[in-house]
Design a protein around this motif. Structure first.
Motif, PDB file in Angstrom:
ATOM      1  N   ALA A  19      48.246  41.742  51.211  1.00 27.42           N
ATOM      2  CA  ALA A  19      47.737  40.463  51.711  1.00 27.42           C
ATOM      3  C   ALA A  19      46.613  40.651  52.719  1.00 27.42           C
ATOM      4  O   ALA A  19      45.623  39.917  52.697  1.00 27.42           O
ATOM      5  CB  ALA A  19      48.868  39.651  52.334  1.00 27.42           C
ATOM      6  N   ASP A  20      46.746  41.640  53.594  1.00 32.72           N
ATOM      7  CA  ASP A  20      45.729  41.818  54.633  1.00 32.72           C
ATOM      8  C   ASP A  20      44.407  42.381  54.112  1.00 32.72           C
ATOM      9  O   ASP A  20      43.445  42.507  54.858  1.00 32.72           O
ATOM     10  CB  ASP A  20      46.261  42.654  55.791  1.00 32.72           C
ATOM     11  N   GLU A  21      44.339  42.678  52.809  1.00 33.51           N
ATOM     12  CA  GLU A  21      43.091  43.129  52.194  1.00 33.51           C
ATOM     13  C   GLU A  21      42.323  41.980  51.535  1.00 33.51           C
ATOM     14  O   GLU A  21      41.172  42.149  51.140  1.00 33.51           O
ATOM     15  CB  GLU A  21      43.379  44.189  51.130  1.00 33.51           C
ATOM     16  N   ILE A  22      42.967  40.820  51.412  1.00 28.92           N
ATOM     17  CA  ILE A  22      42.373  39.688  50.696  1.00 28.92           C
ATOM     18  C   ILE A  22      41.686  38.748  51.678  1.00 28.92           C
ATOM     19  O   ILE A  22      42.279  38.314  52.659  1.00 28.92           O
ATOM     20  CB  ILE A  22      43.450  38.919  49.902  1.00 28.92           C
ATOM     21  N   SER A  23      40.445  38.422  51.387  1.00 25.31           N
ATOM     22  CA  SER A  23      39.666  37.525  52.232  1.00 25.31           C
ATOM     23  C   SER A  23      39.830  36.068  51.804  1.00 25.31           C
ATOM     24  O   SER A  23      40.004  35.183  52.634  1.00 25.31           O
ATOM     25  CB  SER A  23      38.191  37.917  52.166  1.00 25.31           C
ATOM     26  N   ILE A  35      41.019  34.472  41.255  1.00 25.06           N
ATOM     27  CA  ILE A  35      39.940  35.386  41.599  1.00 25.06           C
ATOM     28  C   ILE A  35      40.122  35.683  43.086  1.00 25.06           C
ATOM     29  O   ILE A  35      40.109  34.768  43.911  1.00 25.06           O
ATOM     30  CB  ILE A  35      38.548  34.761  41.348  1.00 25.06           C
ATOM     31  N   LEU A  36      40.314  36.947  43.417  1.00 24.44           N
ATOM     32  CA  LEU A  36      40.572  37.345  44.798  1.00 24.44           C
ATOM     33  C   LEU A  36      39.383  38.127  45.342  1.00 24.44           C
ATOM     34  O   LEU A  36      38.976  39.139  44.767  1.00 24.44           O
ATOM     35  CB  LEU A  36      41.828  38.213  44.868  1.00 24.44           C
ATOM     36  N   SER A  37      38.841  37.646  46.435  1.00 28.16           N
ATOM     37  CA  SER A  37      37.753  38.327  47.122  1.00 28.16           C
ATOM     38  C   SER A  37      38.372  39.200  48.202  1.00 28.16           C
ATOM     39  O   SER A  37      39.149  38.718  49.030  1.00 28.16           O
ATOM     40  CB  SER A  37      36.819  37.292  47.743  1.00 28.16           C
ATOM     41  N   LEU A  38      38.024  40.477  48.196  1.00 24.51           N
ATOM     42  CA  LEU A  38      38.616  41.402  49.152  1.00 24.51           C
ATOM     43  C   LEU A  38      37.751  41.553  50.393  1.00 24.51           C
ATOM     44  O   LEU A  38      36.537  41.364  50.352  1.00 24.51           O
ATOM     45  CB  LEU A  38      38.853  42.753  48.489  1.00 24.51           C
ATOM     46  N   LYS A  39      38.391  41.900  51.496  1.00 27.61           N
ATOM     47  CA  LYS A  39      37.699  42.006  52.780  1.00 27.61           C
ATOM     48  C   LYS A  39      36.667  43.126  52.812  1.00 27.61           C
ATOM     49  O   LYS A  39      35.746  43.084  53.617  1.00 27.61           O
ATOM     50  CB  LYS A  39      38.714  42.191  53.912  1.00 27.61           C
ATOM     51  N   ASP A  40      36.801  44.117  51.941  1.00 27.76           N
ATOM     52  CA  ASP A  40      35.817  45.205  51.943  1.00 27.76           C
ATOM     53  C   ASP A  40      34.466  44.750  51.383  1.00 27.76           C
ATOM     54  O   ASP A  40      33.491  45.485  51.428  1.00 27.76           O
ATOM     55  CB  ASP A  40      36.334  46.428  51.188  1.00 27.76           C
ATOM     56  N   LYS A  41      34.413  43.531  50.848  1.00 26.80           N
ATOM     57  CA  LYS A  41      33.197  42.895  50.322  1.00 26.80           C
ATOM     58  C   LYS A  41      32.565  43.658  49.168  1.00 26.80           C
ATOM     59  O   LYS A  41      31.442  43.391  48.787  1.00 26.80           O
ATOM     60  CB  LYS A  41      32.171  42.673  51.434  1.00 26.80           C
ATOM     61  N   GLU A  42      33.297  44.601  48.626  1.00 29.98           N
ATOM     62  CA  GLU A  42      32.775  45.371  47.509  1.00 29.98           C
ATOM     63  C   GLU A  42      33.523  45.096  46.216  1.00 29.98           C
ATOM     64  O   GLU A  42      33.062  45.473  45.147  1.00 29.98           O
ATOM     65  CB  GLU A  42      32.839  46.870  47.825  1.00 29.98           C
ATOM     66  N   ARG A  43      34.671  44.447  46.329  1.00 27.40           N
ATOM     67  CA  ARG A  43      35.480  44.226  45.134  1.00 27.40           C
ATOM     68  C   ARG A  43      35.945  42.782  45.032  1.00 27.40           C
ATOM     69  O   ARG A  43      36.234  42.134  46.026  1.00 27.40           O
ATOM     70  CB  ARG A  43      36.718  45.125  45.139  1.00 27.40           C
ATOM     71  N   LEU A  59      50.149  33.227  49.207  1.00 30.28           N
ATOM     72  CA  LEU A  59      48.797  33.217  49.782  1.00 30.28           C
ATOM     73  C   LEU A  59      48.754  32.343  51.036  1.00 30.28           C
ATOM     74  O   LEU A  59      48.177  32.726  52.056  1.00 30.28           O
ATOM     75  CB  LEU A  59      47.784  32.703  48.754  1.00 30.28           C
ATOM     76  N   ASN A  60      49.373  31.177  50.964  1.00 28.49           N
ATOM     77  CA  ASN A  60      49.369  30.256  52.106  1.00 28.49           C
ATOM     78  C   ASN A  60      50.138  30.809  53.296  1.00 28.49           C
ATOM     79  O   ASN A  60      49.706  30.656  54.442  1.00 28.49           O
ATOM     80  CB  ASN A  60      49.920  28.892  51.690  1.00 28.49           C
ATOM     81  N   VAL A  61      51.257  31.453  53.049  1.00 29.23           N
ATOM     82  CA  VAL A  61      52.045  32.056  54.135  1.00 29.23           C
ATOM     83  C   VAL A  61      51.221  33.103  54.876  1.00 29.23           C
ATOM     84  O   VAL A  61      51.341  33.264  56.087  1.00 29.23           O
ATOM     85  CB  VAL A  61      53.352  32.665  53.572  1.00 29.23           C
ATOM     86  N   HIS A  62      50.350  33.780  54.151  1.00 30.53           N
ATOM     87  CA  HIS A  62      49.523  34.832  54.749  1.00 30.53           C
ATOM     88  C   HIS A  62      48.157  34.314  55.203  1.00 30.53           C
ATOM     89  O   HIS A  62      47.277  35.104  55.544  1.00 30.53           O
ATOM     90  CB  HIS A  62      49.364  35.999  53.769  1.00 30.53           C
ATOM     91  N   TYR A  63      47.996  33.003  55.213  1.00 28.77           N
ATOM     92  CA  TYR A  63      46.770  32.354  55.699  1.00 28.77           C
ATOM     93  C   TYR A  63      45.515  32.857  54.987  1.00 28.77           C
ATOM     94  O   TYR A  63      44.469  33.046  55.605  1.00 28.77           O
ATOM     95  CB  TYR A  63      46.618  32.517  57.220  1.00 28.77           C
ATOM     96  N   ILE A  64      45.641  33.063  53.693  1.00 31.73           N
ATOM     97  CA  ILE A  64      44.484  33.463  52.893  1.00 31.73           C
ATOM     98  C   ILE A  64      43.803  32.182  52.432  1.00 31.73           C
ATOM     99  O   ILE A  64      44.426  31.328  51.805  1.00 31.73           O
ATOM    100  CB  ILE A  64      44.909  34.351  51.712  1.00 31.73           C
ATOM    101  N   ARG A  65      42.545  32.064  52.778  1.00 38.79           N
ATOM    102  CA  ARG A  65      41.834  30.803  52.535  1.00 38.79           C
ATOM    103  C   ARG A  65      41.453  30.645  51.067  1.00 38.79           C
ATOM    104  O   ARG A  65      41.164  31.621  50.371  1.00 38.79           O
ATOM    105  CB  ARG A  65      40.599  30.706  53.416  1.00 38.79           C
ATOM    106  N   GLU A  66      41.448  29.394  50.652  1.00 37.11           N
ATOM    107  CA  GLU A  66      41.009  29.074  49.299  1.00 37.11           C
ATOM    108  C   GLU A  66      39.517  28.801  49.330  1.00 37.11           C
ATOM    109  O   GLU A  66      39.032  28.023  50.154  1.00 37.11           O
ATOM    110  CB  GLU A  66      41.748  27.858  48.753  1.00 37.11           C
ATOM    111  N   TYR A  67      38.793  29.454  48.446  1.00 36.50           N
ATOM    112  CA  TYR A  67      37.353  29.246  48.346  1.00 36.50           C
ATOM    113  C   TYR A  67      37.108  28.072  47.420  1.00 36.50           C
ATOM    114  O   TYR A  67      37.544  28.072  46.274  1.00 36.50           O
ATOM    115  CB  TYR A  67      36.664  30.497  47.802  1.00 36.50           C
ATOM    116  N   LYS A  68      36.430  27.066  47.936  1.00 39.90           N
ATOM    117  CA  LYS A  68      36.099  25.894  47.122  1.00 39.90           C
ATOM    118  C   LYS A  68      34.589  25.750  47.081  1.00 39.90           C
ATOM    119  O   LYS A  68      33.938  25.718  48.114  1.00 39.90           O
ATOM    120  CB  LYS A  68      36.736  24.643  47.705  1.00 39.90           C
ATOM    121  N   ALA A  69      34.059  25.688  45.881  1.00 36.15           N
ATOM    122  CA  ALA A  69      32.598  25.580  45.720  1.00 36.15           C
ATOM    123  C   ALA A  69      32.126  24.164  45.936  1.00 36.15           C
ATOM    124  O   ALA A  69      32.812  23.219  45.813  1.00 36.15           O
ATOM    125  CB  ALA A  69      32.190  26.052  44.338  1.00 36.15           C
TER     126      ALA A  69
END
Length: 69
Positions: A19-23, A35-43, A59-69
């Motif tokens: 979870a802590d790797e997901i942006s 589609i998961l964007s990772l914090k390393d910005k490379e993957r 995802l919500n429990v870990h406060y991973i934000r949802e990207y909305k276009a």
């Protein structure tokens, strides 16, 4: 919620990252794919969980934000 997944777990079954790797994430409903964007910005990875709502809850429990276009 899936009984094998608890709020404090940093991992999700079959997901190759923690979870802590997901942006951020985006859910593509017609494909039932995340589609998961990772914090390393490379993957960016695709993930198709068996239980969609359980994964969204995780995802919500870990406060991973949802990207909305």
């Amino acid at each position: 919620m899936n009984p094998t997944v608890t709020a404090i777990e940093n991992t999700y079954p079959e997901l190759p990252v923690k979870a802590d790797e997901i942006s951020a994430f985006r859910y593509v409903q017609p494909l039932q794919t995340f589609i998961l964007s990772l914090k390393d910005k490379e993957r960016i990875i695709r993930f198709e969980p068996d239980d969609i709502q359980s994964f969204i809850d995780w995802l919500n429990v870990h406060y991973i934000r949802e990207y909305k276009a």
